[in-house]
Design a protein around this motif. Structure first.
Motif, short mmCIF file in Angstrom:
data_model
loop_
_atom_site.label_atom_id
_atom_site.label_comp_id
_atom_site.label_asym_id
_atom_site.label_seq_id
_atom_site.Cartn_x
_atom_site.Cartn_y
_atom_site.Cartn_z
N HIS A 119 19.53 -13.18 -20.05
CA HIS A 119 18.63 -12.76 -18.98
C HIS A 119 18.18 -13.94 -18.12
O HIS A 119 17.97 -13.77 -16.91
N LYS A 122 21.09 -14.33 -15.86
CA LYS A 122 21.14 -13.27 -14.85
C LYS A 122 20.18 -13.58 -13.70
O LYS A 122 20.53 -13.41 -12.52
N GLY A 123 18.98 -14.06 -14.02
CA GLY A 123 18.03 -14.41 -12.98
C GLY A 123 18.50 -15.58 -12.14
O GLY A 123 18.34 -15.59 -10.91
N GLU A 172 22.88 -3.97 -16.76
CA GLU A 172 22.01 -3.09 -15.99
C GLU A 172 20.53 -3.49 -16.11
O GLU A 172 20.13 -4.12 -17.08
N ASP A 173 19.76 -3.05 -15.14
CA ASP A 173 18.30 -3.08 -15.20
C ASP A 173 17.82 -1.64 -15.33
O ASP A 173 18.48 -0.72 -14.84
N PRO A 174 16.63 -1.42 -15.92
CA PRO A 174 15.78 -2.41 -16.58
C PRO A 174 16.10 -2.52 -18.07
O PRO A 174 16.90 -1.75 -18.60
N SER A 175 15.43 -3.46 -18.73
CA SER A 175 15.45 -3.58 -20.18
C SER A 175 14.13 -3.07 -20.73
O SER A 175 13.15 -2.91 -20.01
N TYR A 216 12.90 2.45 -23.33
CA TYR A 216 14.05 2.44 -22.43
C TYR A 216 14.28 3.83 -21.83
O TYR A 216 14.53 3.96 -20.63
N LYS A 219 11.75 4.46 -19.14
CA LYS A 219 11.97 3.64 -17.95
C LYS A 219 13.15 4.13 -17.11
O LYS A 219 13.14 4.03 -15.88
N THR A 220 14.20 4.61 -17.79
CA THR A 220 15.46 4.90 -17.10
C THR A 220 15.79 6.37 -16.95
O THR A 220 16.60 6.74 -16.08
N GLU A 313 14.78 -6.12 -28.08
CA GLU A 313 15.09 -5.67 -26.72
C GLU A 313 16.25 -4.70 -26.75
O GLU A 313 17.20 -4.87 -27.51
N PHE A 315 18.91 -3.01 -23.95
CA PHE A 315 19.39 -3.00 -22.58
C PHE A 315 20.80 -2.44 -22.57
O PHE A 315 21.33 -2.04 -23.62
#
Length: 392
Positions: A119, A122-123, A172-175, A216, A219-220, A313, A315
């Motif tokens: 991550h 990725k940023g 993918e986002d988000p985690s 998750y 969120k998704t 986490e 993701f």
């Protein structure tokens, strides 16, 4: 812009112990190790291999000169670091001849470290689209001879090249993530073996998985049916199955069969390598991608990362078109099949040799190690790494 895994490789030492024979030596029913724990073999690191050499050997097979020029960040995730101060990434940076105009750091949070590194990468790439980031997860899992955790030892490294427009998996986002201050597994600075509260750690692993999975979904809006497979951090391969079974009823029968079948493929490499801490989840992902030839472009893979202490986490990633063209299936198969089995007495001798706290002033038998990059010895408290045929 898509960002994710452009290349992925792994390395494990050339020696292993058969779990049936270890069970016999420990006067344990072999089924407890093979079925109950889910392990068949355990990689054994000789004194010529450490976290640095394993990571360098894993990365060596996937990097081309153009990659070395574009990499401007090396992130080394490990809980088997060789120095309290200097990052292991700096050694690998030199050994691989990577662009000198790069950052090189080491990150730590138990087995979660490589996920944190991904991550971070990725940023960085989101801000610098032309950059490539080398993420390394390399560890030696040690609990001691004749301990309850002995069967979950192992050694190995995974190297991941992160980039924009990746050719294997787009992250993918988000985690969804979760942190709690707990003592399920730890290794104090004064100890060269880990301490673990096994039953408690299993309970936490499963509860963290359930927590981040629920997060998750909220969120998704995604559900079990939207996934081709789940991959897990696998300190031992039976543990991932236990976690998966806590949510499997959310899917229809066809979905359950697919997820269970893919889980079996995803743990194949881990079953014969053992626990490699930070690289474990990504070895499982690699096992799935290389052994399941039917995964299609666009398939979604769920990834559960857990690091004791603890951080979890969940993701996901989307498989890219023609991803199989960029895997190293034959090379990895040869790496695993060419290893040499050691008897229990030899394994115990190697374990004791590599447990020595003070190895300064010693030379190691690199001629016995087929790896390209080895630890040749320690002089004046400085490790001497050798790239065979090209001493560095």
């Amino acid at each position: 812009m898509k960002i994710g895994i452009d290349k992925i490789g792994f390395y494990t030492p050339h020696l292993y112990v058969d779990m049936n024979k270890l069970a016999d030596a420990r006067k344990v029913e072999p089924e407890k190790f093979i079925i109950g724990i889910g392990q068949e073999k355990m990689s054994v690191p000789p004194i010529t291999q450490d976290a640095v050499t394993m990571a360098a050997n894993a990365a060596l097979e996937i990097l081309e000169e153009s990659d070395r020029e574009k990499i401007d960040y090396v992130i080394f995730a490990t809980e088997s670091g060789i120095d309290h101060s200097k990052a292991a990434a700096i050694y690998v940076h030199r050994l691989l001849g990577i662009n000198p105009n790069a950052r090189s750091i080491e990150v730590k949070e138990a087995c979660y470290g490589a996920t944190a590194a991904i991550h971070i990468a990725k940023g960085h790439i989101a801000l610098n689209p032309e950059s490539k980031v080398l993420v390394l997860g390399s560890d030696i899992s040690r609990y001691g001879l004749n301990t309850s955790g002995e069967v979950t030892q192992g050694a190995g490294a995974v190297a991941i090249l992160m980039s924009a427009n990746p050719r294997i998996i787009a992250i993918e986002d988000p985690s969804a993530y979760h942190t709690e201050d707990v003592m399920d597994f730890w290794r104090p600075l004064y100890s060269n073996v880990a301490f673990v509260q096994g039953k408690y750690s299993v309970e936490l692993y499963i509860s963290f998985f359930q927590n981040v999975w629920e997060q998750y979904k909220k969120k998704t809006g995604l559900e079990l049916k939207d996934f081709e497979s789940f991959c897990f951090h696998l300190p031992y391969t039976r543990l991932g199955l236990k976690a998966l079974k806590t949510v499997i009823d959310e899917g229809a029968e066809e979905e359950q069969e697919r997820l269970l079948a893919n889980f079996e493929l995803s743990r194949s490499y881990n079953k014969v390598v053992g626990n490699i801490y930070t690289g474990s989840l990504y070895l499982s992902l690699l096992s799935l991608l290389e052994l399941n030839t039917d995964i299609k472009a666009g398939a979604r893979i769920g990834l559960f990362s857990y690091g004791s202490g603890a951080v979890g986490e969940f993701f996901s990633g989307i498989v890219e078109p023609d991803y199989r063209d960029f895997l190293y299936v034959e090379r990895h198969g040869k790496l695993l099949s060419s290893r040499r089995e050691v008897c229990i007495s030899e394994y115990e001798e190697i374990f004791q040799e590599t447990s020595l706290a003070d190895i300064s002033g010693k030379k190691f038998p690199i001629e016995k190690d087929p790896a390209v990059i080895c630890l040749a010895g320690v002089k004046d408290h400085m490790r001497e790494y050798v790239y065979k045929c090209n001493e560095i």
